[in-house]
Design a protein around this motif. Structure first.
Motif, PDB file in Angstrom:
ATOM      1  N   GLN A 109       0.813  -1.221   0.000  1.00 20.25           N
ATOM      2  CA  GLN A 109       0.000   0.000   0.000  1.00 20.25           C
ATOM      3  C   GLN A 109       0.849   1.275   0.000  1.00 20.25           C
ATOM      4  O   GLN A 109       0.305   2.375  -0.017  1.00 20.25           O
ATOM      5  CB  GLN A 109      -0.920   0.015   1.221  1.00 20.25           C
ATOM      6  CG  GLN A 109      -1.944  -1.103   1.233  1.00 20.25           C
ATOM      7  CD  GLN A 109      -2.971  -0.921   2.337  1.00 20.25           C
ATOM      8  OE1 GLN A 109      -3.438   0.191   2.588  1.00 20.25           O
ATOM      9  NE2 GLN A 109      -3.339  -2.015   3.000  1.00 20.25           N
ATOM     10  N   LEU A 110       2.178   1.143   0.029  1.00 15.40           N
ATOM     11  CA  LEU A 110       3.046   2.309   0.086  1.00 15.40           C
ATOM     12  C   LEU A 110       2.952   3.102  -1.224  1.00 15.40           C
ATOM     13  O   LEU A 110       3.266   2.584  -2.295  1.00 15.40           O
ATOM     14  CB  LEU A 110       4.494   1.868   0.334  1.00 15.40           C
ATOM     15  CG  LEU A 110       5.488   2.989   0.650  1.00 15.40           C
ATOM     16  CD1 LEU A 110       5.137   3.660   1.963  1.00 15.40           C
ATOM     17  CD2 LEU A 110       6.913   2.450   0.697  1.00 15.40           C
ATOM     18  N   ALA A 143       2.287   0.049  -5.607  1.00 17.98           N
ATOM     19  CA  ALA A 143       1.375   1.177  -5.384  1.00 17.98           C
ATOM     20  C   ALA A 143       2.100   2.514  -5.340  1.00 17.98           C
ATOM     21  O   ALA A 143       1.452   3.564  -5.240  1.00 17.98           O
ATOM     22  CB  ALA A 143       0.600   0.963  -4.077  1.00 17.98           C
ATOM     23  N   LEU A 144       3.420   2.503  -5.421  1.00 16.83           N
ATOM     24  CA  LEU A 144       4.196   3.732  -5.288  1.00 16.83           C
ATOM     25  C   LEU A 144       3.999   4.630  -6.503  1.00 16.83           C
ATOM     26  O   LEU A 144       4.211   4.207  -7.635  1.00 16.83           O
ATOM     27  CB  LEU A 144       5.684   3.386  -5.120  1.00 16.83           C
ATOM     28  CG  LEU A 144       6.606   4.546  -4.756  1.00 16.83           C
ATOM     29  CD1 LEU A 144       6.303   5.044  -3.353  1.00 16.83           C
ATOM     30  CD2 LEU A 144       8.072   4.114  -4.847  1.00 16.83           C
ATOM     31  N   ASP A 145       3.603   5.875  -6.265  1.00 17.96           N
ATOM     32  CA  ASP A 145       3.441   6.823  -7.374  1.00 17.96           C
ATOM     33  C   ASP A 145       4.287   8.076  -7.206  1.00 17.96           C
ATOM     34  O   ASP A 145       4.391   8.878  -8.129  1.00 17.96           O
ATOM     35  CB  ASP A 145       1.971   7.205  -7.541  1.00 17.96           C
ATOM     36  CG  ASP A 145       1.407   7.906  -6.310  1.00 17.96           C
ATOM     37  OD1 ASP A 145       2.151   8.063  -5.326  1.00 17.96           O
ATOM     38  OD2 ASP A 145       0.220   8.276  -6.331  1.00 17.96           O
ATOM     39  N   LYS A 146       4.917   8.267  -6.035  1.00 13.10           N
ATOM     40  CA  LYS A 146       5.737   9.453  -5.809  1.00 13.10           C
ATOM     41  C   LYS A 146       7.044   9.034  -5.136  1.00 13.10           C
ATOM     42  O   LYS A 146       7.025   8.455  -4.049  1.00 13.10           O
ATOM     43  CB  LYS A 146       5.002  10.480  -4.939  1.00 13.10           C
ATOM     44  CG  LYS A 146       5.785  11.771  -4.733  1.00 13.10           C
ATOM     45  CD  LYS A 146       4.991  12.778  -3.925  1.00 13.10           C
ATOM     46  CE  LYS A 146       5.777  14.069  -3.741  1.00 13.10           C
ATOM     47  NZ  LYS A 146       5.026  15.070  -2.947  1.00 13.10           N
ATOM     48  N   LEU A 147       8.159   9.337  -5.785  1.00 10.90           N
ATOM     49  CA  LEU A 147       9.479   8.990  -5.274  1.00 10.90           C
ATOM     50  C   LEU A 147      10.313  10.259  -5.199  1.00 10.90           C
ATOM     51  O   LEU A 147      10.536  10.940  -6.203  1.00 10.90           O
ATOM     52  CB  LEU A 147      10.161   7.969  -6.190  1.00 10.90           C
ATOM     53  CG  LEU A 147      11.601   7.577  -5.824  1.00 10.90           C
ATOM     54  CD1 LEU A 147      11.649   6.907  -4.463  1.00 10.90           C
ATOM     55  CD2 LEU A 147      12.196   6.672  -6.894  1.00 10.90           C
ATOM     56  N   LEU A 181      13.425   2.977 -15.254  1.00  8.21           N
ATOM     57  CA  LEU A 181      12.153   3.674 -15.096  1.00  8.21           C
ATOM     58  C   LEU A 181      11.004   2.904 -15.751  1.00  8.21           C
ATOM     59  O   LEU A 181       9.865   2.959 -15.282  1.00  8.21           O
ATOM     60  CB  LEU A 181      12.245   5.080 -15.689  1.00  8.21           C
ATOM     61  CG  LEU A 181      13.186   6.068 -14.979  1.00  8.21           C
ATOM     62  CD1 LEU A 181      13.140   7.412 -15.683  1.00  8.21           C
ATOM     63  CD2 LEU A 181      12.805   6.225 -13.515  1.00  8.21           C
ATOM     64  N   LEU A 182      11.301   2.207 -16.826  1.00 11.00           N
ATOM     65  CA  LEU A 182      10.257   1.417 -17.476  1.00 11.00           C
ATOM     66  C   LEU A 182       9.743   0.313 -16.562  1.00 11.00           C
ATOM     67  O   LEU A 182       8.561  -0.044 -16.609  1.00 11.00           O
ATOM     68  CB  LEU A 182      10.798   0.821 -18.779  1.00 11.00           C
ATOM     69  CG  LEU A 182      10.945   1.789 -19.957  1.00 11.00           C
ATOM     70  CD1 LEU A 182      11.659   1.114 -21.117  1.00 11.00           C
ATOM     71  CD2 LEU A 182       9.569   2.297 -20.401  1.00 11.00           C
ATOM     72  N   ARG A 183      10.647  -0.209 -15.726  1.00  9.60           N
ATOM     73  CA  ARG A 183      10.229  -1.270 -14.810  1.00  9.60           C
ATOM     74  C   ARG A 183       9.448  -0.728 -13.620  1.00  9.60           C
ATOM     75  O   ARG A 183       8.847  -1.488 -12.882  1.00  9.60           O
ATOM     76  CB  ARG A 183      11.459  -2.043 -14.334  1.00  9.60           C
ATOM     77  CG  ARG A 183      12.161  -2.817 -15.466  1.00  9.60           C
ATOM     78  CD  ARG A 183      13.198  -3.765 -14.906  1.00  9.60           C
ATOM     79  NE  ARG A 183      14.321  -3.059 -14.304  1.00  9.60           N
ATOM     80  CZ  ARG A 183      15.426  -2.736 -14.963  1.00  9.60           C
ATOM     81  NH1 ARG A 183      15.543  -3.035 -16.259  1.00  9.60           N
ATOM     82  NH2 ARG A 183      16.419  -2.114 -14.362  1.00  9.60           N
ATOM     83  N   MET A 184       9.474   0.568 -13.414  1.00  5.79           N
ATOM     84  CA  MET A 184       8.700   1.200 -12.341  1.00  5.79           C
ATOM     85  C   MET A 184       7.439   1.794 -12.947  1.00  5.79           C
ATOM     86  O   MET A 184       7.208   3.011 -12.917  1.00  5.79           O
ATOM     87  CB  MET A 184       9.533   2.292 -11.653  1.00  5.79           C
ATOM     88  CG  MET A 184      10.876   1.802 -11.137  1.00  5.79           C
ATOM     89  SD  MET A 184      11.890   3.164 -10.501  1.00  5.79           S
ATOM     90  CE  MET A 184      13.464   2.337 -10.269  1.00  5.79           C
ATOM     91  N   SER A 185       6.620   0.948 -13.483  1.00  8.40           N
ATOM     92  CA  SER A 185       5.466   1.402 -14.262  1.00  8.40           C
ATOM     93  C   SER A 185       4.399   2.090 -13.425  1.00  8.40           C
ATOM     94  O   SER A 185       3.448   2.645 -13.977  1.00  8.40           O
ATOM     95  CB  SER A 185       4.836   0.206 -14.986  1.00  8.40           C
ATOM     96  OG  SER A 185       4.451  -0.784 -14.041  1.00  8.40           O
ATOM     97  N   HIS A 186       4.561   2.093 -12.104  1.00  7.84           N
ATOM     98  CA  HIS A 186       3.553   2.686 -11.228  1.00  7.84           C
ATOM     99  C   HIS A 186       3.919   4.115 -10.832  1.00  7.84           C
ATOM    100  O   HIS A 186       3.078   4.869 -10.357  1.00  7.84           O
ATOM    101  CB  HIS A 186       3.421   1.835  -9.966  1.00  7.84           C
ATOM    102  CG  HIS A 186       4.737   1.292  -9.494  1.00  7.84           C
ATOM    103  ND1 HIS A 186       5.264   0.126 -10.002  1.00  7.84           N
ATOM    104  CD2 HIS A 186       5.636   1.782  -8.622  1.00  7.84           C
ATOM    105  CE1 HIS A 186       6.441  -0.094  -9.421  1.00  7.84           C
ATOM    106  NE2 HIS A 186       6.695   0.893  -8.597  1.00  7.84           N
ATOM    107  N   ILE A 187       5.169   4.513 -10.976  1.00  7.13           N
ATOM    108  CA  ILE A 187       5.627   5.820 -10.490  1.00  7.13           C
ATOM    109  C   ILE A 187       5.202   6.915 -11.470  1.00  7.13           C
ATOM    110  O   ILE A 187       5.426   6.815 -12.678  1.00  7.13           O
ATOM    111  CB  ILE A 187       7.154   5.826 -10.302  1.00  7.13           C
ATOM    112  CG1 ILE A 187       7.553   4.844  -9.200  1.00  7.13           C
ATOM    113  CG2 ILE A 187       7.656   7.215  -9.960  1.00  7.13           C
ATOM    114  CD1 ILE A 187       9.021   4.815  -8.913  1.00  7.13           C
ATOM    115  N   LYS A 188       4.624   7.980 -10.910  1.00  6.42           N
ATOM    116  CA  LYS A 188       4.187   9.119 -11.713  1.00  6.42           C
ATOM    117  C   LYS A 188       5.059  10.358 -11.508  1.00  6.42           C
ATOM    118  O   LYS A 188       5.121  11.206 -12.393  1.00  6.42           O
ATOM    119  CB  LYS A 188       2.730   9.464 -11.391  1.00  6.42           C
ATOM    120  CG  LYS A 188       1.747   8.362 -11.754  1.00  6.42           C
ATOM    121  CD  LYS A 188       0.319   8.794 -11.423  1.00  6.42           C
ATOM    122  CE  LYS A 188      -0.677   7.699 -11.802  1.00  6.42           C
ATOM    123  NZ  LYS A 188      -2.084   8.087 -11.486  1.00  6.42           N
ATOM    124  N   SER A 189       5.683  10.471 -10.334  1.00  7.32           N
ATOM    125  CA  SER A 189       6.465  11.670 -10.040  1.00  7.32           C
ATOM    126  C   SER A 189       7.804  11.265  -9.429  1.00  7.32           C
ATOM    127  O   SER A 189       7.849  10.469  -8.487  1.00  7.32           O
ATOM    128  CB  SER A 189       5.697  12.580  -9.056  1.00  7.32           C
ATOM    129  OG  SER A 189       6.489  13.656  -8.642  1.00  7.32           O
TER     130      SER A 189
END
Length: 1420
Positions: free
Chosen positions: A426-427, A449-453, A468-476
């Motif tokens: 849920q992070l 669930a991570l969208d902000k790093l 970054l392609l493997r982190m398909s959930h991150i938006k920012s």
């Protein structure tokens, strides 16, 4: 080691005996009956004994302070202690304070019942541990407080004295002996302080826990009876015990969040507590006293007003939470940031799993060192903040927190994450900024669930798009401040998920993000980009300023783009896609190389704001249709005209700035008489406009701000000005106006009129305007001012400087008495000799303007004659949002420099120590507030008497200095801004500071070095940049300015501006006016110093004595000229135009009162100077007693002068001119409500002191030996050995030992450097301080100016006029004779900076009469 400890122990015992003998001073008025130490009694009553022989002592402050025997008691070490201390630089003393934490004094008069902290001085070494000190002092533990903030318990192994030494070394001190000296200074307690017991803060206890035994009744009905019960208010609940005196029985818990607390009117001091919900419970509590009732009501009201069950215990210095807090089972948010939480203990972190509903826990800034694994047992947590705790690893048990959504680990020492972190499904937000990660952790890829790093401030040098392609959930992703050098793209697969990317402040040279097809916001400013390629599918915001871009490629056309900043690049043209973008609203292309703006861009139907200043535009395309443009900035271009239809096609335009162009006319506002213009701000400064253009302004009837400075206006049409009825600010400076039209009185909303540097001879008719606040008609041709009998109460500032023919009557000055800032010229006195030579070497002018701020936070220091030889000191201080620190620095830094240059001849040392000492002297004001500072010192190198002058510059913060050399600017300062100094940015990052997105340290300041703001140590330091530049004949002038000035005016433009004006004051005015016209809205300050240094001004004569012939002087009478003013003080004679504020009597300055006592530079006659030297090649100072050489030929020895106090910034703390119990006004004090006006006659006299028999060469050689061990090869500065002061016509001459006695006497200590309550010292002025000595009124002490370690000097020495003759006879009989000048190698001194060397003797006095200066004097 054992011998050293035993010696220290014996010294401690003897020191304790001394301090016990030095009991508290007897309080005769309060009747406390304490025994008075005989030695202290002798010191306190020394002036009284002298009064019996002709001088009368009146204890002026005893009523105010509530004690007849009020003396600033000092704890001193004996000779044994001093001998032990100077044996080793690793020895010193630690100041231990008692448990009663000193509070800032109240605003009213200080009384004798004010509790003072219990202070003990403990001798120890840097190896002494806290455990050893506790055993020696028989205390349980030691506590450390930094900057008056949090207090933490010291570990037994920590070494207090070593901590102090490391603190001072980190500040910037390098000499171990100086560190030892500074460590014993009592002012240091405002920065670092030790307690033998933890201080108790009543306010903190109230907000943490309230408890007591009160009468309690449960329920609203009368069925329950009143009973004595223990009641506790902690966290979110009211806790009532079932028995009276213990908590062993059942506890009744009443949740208060969302409930009610109400007053019960039928019972005295009774409150009703009710919980929320349909089944609310109610308790009635009857308190014993009104104080308890108010305390409980105040705290309970805060709890019931909350919408969530939040307990905020941040910044309380807690080691554990109150145990009662665990009864509050409804707590969901617990804030414990900025504490010192421990794991163990009843309220430690190990028990936090008792909170059954805790969702958010903030443990940032607790110095934990290790991750508290007990936190992993709080399974309900959704938010966990552990920033700035020095963590090096995250435990595997972190996977227990399956509900965790936000995890903040910023500001630690992490370089890896455990694999178990990937199971937190849920992070959604992970903060890893300002750690040591070399790359993005791999485990992040598993956080679905991570969208902000956030990874700002790490060590990521390469960004790989494959990861970054493997982190398909991150938006920012935030990757600013990483030293990022390249972005690798090894695949053509698009990155579809990333929408926001922050790459600011890295080292990228090229950037291709065309694969980021979903990117909405990109920030890449302050890199080194030469090319930028982006995808325009979804791009909305682009910030790419401060790069090297020649073009920007975006494909396809960014039709969603609304905001774009491409300023400060190398763009020569705008790409076509900029004009094709359909939704762009804000475009900033200023500071580029653009030669034209496309017509399609100006005709855009979406553009609202266009900033295109500082380019190469020569024309503006015609507007084809009506446009929605509201803001247009075209300053600093080459425009000769604007399109004819410009104003009636841009009907929505509200702001237009076309300053610094070549406009000769402006277009009409409309095609017909009726205008639809909505223009509100118009800036036309620096063009070639004439008076015909003023007629074209009539159609802009909504105009509020009009700047037409530095054009070719000969007049302003009166009929046109009357139609600008809503005008609020008018600037017509730098034109050729002879008058301001009388129709200006029609502008009823006008609050600012600036019209300096014209030819105006008649004062404008603006004083009848109801909202007028500022009028500046300086540098004009004013001769007189005709006023009505009333003045507008709104007028705050009036500048009349630079009007050489202006004569003001006393009546006019009295009408100006309410103006807070009145600037008038100080007419120079007739001077000859050195004074005339100095005035030929340099002169200065300065200007300060508030802008659109309601207070002035910029202060200027300007001393044209600093010290005895031809020297000068100039400075500028910018407090940004506070005015306290800049004012304090203005008043103290000159004196500190004068003192430090006696201790060292190395420029980098004495300038650095000047800044560090000034930082310490800020006291409590410098704990939370700070200021940028720049100090310039023009001096002659004594080691090279034939050389030119040198200029030493030191600065912290953003104030800057520029030297004009051969017509070109030469920067002398360093800007300590995080954005402009990569070195400082790296240092702050290594210190684990949190740099916010606006590039501010902890979100407070963009500066990495300041004076003050000590609570940001070690991130923000006071150590200055120091640079010395030899001056030559090509150096024409020096410019000093604050950040706001040089943000708008470049170095080259500043130099060109001053070259065109030449007059320093007018040039400084013009610089500030230009900055305001270019868009500056903050305080702006400028100092211009004109330099006239060249060999052609040399006036040396051949010396009468050769170097070999130098020896004991002949016993010829030596006239001693006496200086009533200290040259190191920014007095009115220093060239600064006096600013008379509301605390000062207007009658102090009449038409004849322009000169002051310190203005005169007398000449001692031919016998005083056997060799005439020029200012370029001065002879060594022999026996001159001050900055003034002699009386001029036209000056009478007893010439009446009228002089206001220069320390007026502190006099507004006084309500009137009366002491607290005085029934009659003081003589010479004029009281008019809230203002204090002081009127004192200052007489300037010269005394002829005959010399005695000549000293033998043996005596001289002995004194030279003593001096040589003290200051080897040092550049000495003279201190006054003769002080002449005048009070109410009574002359007081004090020589030699009398100075020492008076300095030690508490009743006259304010004569020799008045100490403020914050530990700083007001300028060491003799003639200026005598005003305060004679007429000191009670001061209201506010929090920022009250340091716990200092008190005001208590008693004052008053000499009635009737005793003038007696005083003269007494002191003439007691004054020792002064011999001729000693050799240049042995200049006399009145103070010794080092306690481990013998003190020099005063010529003509026995060695027992030398002036003693003890280093370890501590004012309590």
């Amino acid at each position: 080691m054992k011998d050293e400890k035993s010696t220290a122990r014996s010294l401690l015992q003897s020191a304790d005996t001394e301090r016990r003998n030095a009991a508290d001073v007897e309080d005769g008025r309060a009747g406390r009956g304490a025994a008075l130490n005989p030695a202290l009694h002798d010191r306190a009553t020394a002036p009284t004994a002298r009064a019996g022989t002709g001088i009368r002592v009146l204890k002026r402050n005893m009523k105010r302070n509530g004690s007849r025997g009020c003396v600033t008691r000092k704890t001193r070490f004996g000779s044994r202690e001093r001998d032990w201390l100077k044996g080793d630089a690793h020895r010193g003393c630690v100041c231990l304070y008692g448990a009663s934490e000193p509070q800032p004094p109240p605003s009213g008069p200080q009384t004798s019942t004010t509790p003072q902290p219990d202070l003990k001085l403990v001798l120890c070494s840097t190896n002494t541990t806290a455990e050893e000190l506790c055993a020696q002092r028989d205390v349980q533990g030691l506590y450390l407080q930094l900057h008056g903030d949090l207090i933490r318990r010291l570990d037994p192994s920590e070494r207090p004295l070593q901590m102090v030494y490391e603190y001072l070394t980190a500040m910037g001190y390098e000499d171990p002996l100086r560190v030892q000296q500074e460590a014993a200074n009592s002012d240091l307690s405002c920065m670092i302080r030790f307690y033998s017991e933890k201080p108790v803060n009543a306010d903190q206890q109230e907000r943490t826990l309230l408890k007591g035994v009160f009468s309690v009744r449960k329920g609203k009905t009368q069925l329950h009876k009143w009973a004595e019960r223990q009641v506790i208010l902690c966290g979110t609940c009211l806790i009532v015990a079932s028995v009276k005196d213990s908590l062993t029985g059942k506890m009744h818990i009443l949740p208060l969040v969302g409930g009610k607390v109400e007053e019960v009117k039928r019972r005295q001091h009774c409150l009703m507590f009710s919980s929320a919900g349909p089944q609310a419970q109610t308790y009635y509590v009857n308190f014993d006293t009104l104080a308890d009732y108010q305390r409980w009501h105040r705290q309970a009201s805060k709890v019931v007003s909350q919408t969530i069950s939040l307990v905020d215990l941040s910044c309380y210095s807690l080691e554990e939470v109150p145990e009662y807090l665990f009864y509050c089972q409804d707590v969901t948010h617990l804030n414990l940031r900025h504490n010192f939480m421990r794991l163990d203990g009843p309220g430690g972190l190990i028990n936090f799993n008792r909170f059954a509903q805790l969702k958010s826990l903030n443990l940032s800034h607790n110095g934990l060192g290790v991750f508290p694994e007990s936190v992993c047992e709080i399974l309900t947590l959704t938010e966990l903040y552990l920033s700035c705790n020095g963590l090096t690893a995250i435990p595997a048990h972190i996977d227990n927190l399956q509900s965790l959504q936000t995890l903040c680990l910023d500001g630690n020492r992490l370089d890896s994450l455990p694999e178990e972190l990937g199971s937190l499904v849920q992070l959604c937000s992970l903060g890893l900024s300002f750690n040591g990660f070399p790359h993005i952790p791999v485990v992040v890829e598993r956080l679905c669930a991570l969208d902000k790093l956030a990874m700002a401030g790490n060590r990521v040098e390469t960004l790989n798009l494959c990861s970054l392609l493997r982190m398909s959930h991150i938006k920012s992703i935030d990757l600013r401040l990483n030293g990022l050098r390249c972005v690798k793209s090894e695949t053509l697969e698009p990155v579809k998920h990333l929408t926001q990317l922050d790459l600011r402040d890295n080292q990228l040279t090229s950037l291709d993000l065309s694969a980021f097809c979903s990117l909405e916001t990109l920030q890449c400013q302050r890199n080194q980009l030469g090319s930028l390629t982006l995808s325009g599918f979804t791009l909305r915001t682009l910030h790419a300023n401060n790069n090297r871009l020649a073009t920007v490629n975006i494909y396809p056309v960014p039709n969603q783009l609304t905001h774009m900043d491409l300023s400060r690049n190398l763009l020569e043209y705008l790409p076509d896609w900029v004009c094709d973008s359909r939704k762009i609203e804000v475009l900033d292309v200023s500071h580029n190389l653009l030669s034209e703006l496309p017509a399609r861009l100006l005709s855009s139907l979406s553009l609202r704001k266009l900033l295109a200043g500082n380019n190469r535009l020569e024309r503006l395309a015609d507007l084809l249709d009506h446009i929605p443009l509201e803001t247009l900035d075209l300053q600093h271009n080459k425009l000769r005209e604007l399109p004819e239809s410009f104003f009636y096609k841009a009907l929505n335009l509200k702001y237009l700035n076309v300053s610094a162009n070549a406009l000769e006319t402006i277009p009409p506002s409309s095609q017909s008489e009726e205008s639809l213009s909505t223009l509100q701000e118009l800036y036309l400064t620096g063009n070639n406009l004439n008076e015909n253009c003023a007629a074209l302004l009539v159609g802009h009837q909504n105009l509020r701000v009009l700047h037409m400075a530095y054009n070719q206006l000969l007049s302003f049409p009166a009929s046109k000005l009357s139609k600008l009825e809503v005008l609020e600010e008018l600037n017509l400076s730098g034109n050729k106006l002879k008058t301001i039209p009388s129709t200006v009185s029609s502008c009823k909303r006008l609050h600012t009129l600036i019209a300096h540097s014209n030819h105006i001879s008649v004062f404008p008719e603006v004083l009848s305007l109801p909202e007028i606040k500022l009028v500046d008609v300086s540098c004009n041709e004013q001769t007189e001012i005709l006023l009505s009998d009333s003045m507008p109460s709104t007028l705050q500032e009036l500048d009349l400087t630079g009007n050489s023919s202006l004569m003001l009557e006393h009546k006019t000055l009295n009408l100006f008495s309410h103006i807070s800032t009145l600037k008038l010229d100080q007419k120079p006195a007739v001077t000859t000799g050195d004074a005339q030579g100095t005035s030929n070497l340099w002169d200065h002018g300065y200007a300060e303007m508030c802008g659109q701020r309601n207070k002035l936070c910029v202060s200027v220091l300007a001393v044209d004659r600093f010290g005895d030889s031809p020297e000068a000191a100039y400075g500028i201080f910018d407090g940004d949002r506070n005015e306290e620190v800049s004012r304090l620095l203005q008043c103290t830094m000159g004196d500190v420099l004068a003192e430090e240059i006696q201790h060292s001849s190395v420029d980098s040392v004495y300038m650095c120590n000047t800044f560090l000492t000034s930082h310490r002297k800020l006291g409590m004001a410098g704990q939370k507030l700070g200021a940028s500072a720049l100090l310039c010192y023009i001096h002659h190198e004594s080691s090279e008497p034939g050389s030119y002058f040198s200029l030493t510059v030191a600065n912290v913060g953003t104030c800057q200095a520029v030297l004009c050399r051969g017509g070109q600017p030469l920067a002398l300062s360093k800007v300590f801004s995080l954005e402009q100094s990569a070195e400082e940015m790296e240092r702050v990052k290594l210190a684990k500071a949190i740099i916010t997105e606006d590039n501010k340290v902890s979100g407070v300041t963009c500066c990495s070095r300041l004076l003050g703001c000590s609570y940001l140590f070690p991130w923000v330091l006071p150590k200055p940049w120091v640079h010395t530049e030899p001056l030559c004949s090509q150096d024409e002038f020096l410019i000093l300015g604050n950040k706001a000035l040089f943000q708008k005016v470049s170095y080259q433009e500043a130099v060109s501006t001053v070259l065109a004006v030449r007059d320093p004051r007018a040039a400084a005015k013009k610089l500030c006016t230009l900055a305001q016209s270019y868009g500056c809205r903050d305080n702006v300050g400028a100092v211009v110093v004109a330099l006239h240094i060249g060999e052609d001004s040399c006036t040396c004569e051949p010396p009468l004595l050769t170097a070999e012939a130098r020896g004991p002087p002949a016993p010829t009478p030596l006239p001693i000229s006496v200086s009533p003013g200290d040259p190191a003080t920014p007095s009115s004679s220093s060239g600064i135009a006096s600013e008379f504020n509301s605390e000062m009597s207007a009658s102090e300055v009449g038409s004849e009162a322009g000169s002051t006592a310190s203005d005169e530079h007398p000449s001692s006659g031919p016998t005083a100077r056997p060799e005439r030297r020029c200012s370029l090649h001065p002879a060594a100072t022999l026996c001159n007693t001050g900055p003034l050489a002699s009386l001029g030929p036209g000056a009478h020895p007893a010439l009446f002068q009228r002089q206001p106090s220069s320390a007026t910034f502190s006099s507004n703390h006084s309500d009137n001119g009366l002491d607290s119990d005085d029934e009659a006004p003081l003589e010479g004090v004029i009281s008019n409500g809230s203002k204090l006006e002081v009127e004192v006659d200052i007489h300037c006299c010269a005394f002829q002191l005959r010399s005695g028999p000549p000293e033998s060469p043996k005596d001289l050689d002995g004194r030279h030996d003593l001096r040589g061990s003290d200051y080897p090869n040092s550049k000495m500065r003279r201190q006054n050995s003769v002080v002449v002061s005048a009070t109410n016509g009574c002359l007081l001459a004090v020589c030699g030992r009398e100075i020492s006695d008076l300095k030690k006497s508490p009743s006259t200590s304010s004569l020799f450097g008045k100490k403020l309550s914050n530990g700083s010292v007001v300028a060491l002025e003799d003639s200026h301080n005598i005003i305060e000595v004679a007429l000191e009124a009670p001061k209201k002490k506010s929090g920022y100016f009250a340091a716990p370690a200092q008190q005001d000097p208590e008693d004052q020495l008053i000499i009635p006029p009737s005793l003038e003759q007696d005083v003269r006879e007494q002191l003439r009989g007691q004054s020792p004779v002064v011999p001729g000048p000693p050799p240049p190698s042995t200049p006399p001194s009145t103070r010794d900076p080092n306690w481990d060397h013998p003190h020099p003797t005063v010529p003509g006095l026995h060695p027992t009469t030398v002036l003693q200066q003890e280093v370890y004097d501590t004012a309590l």
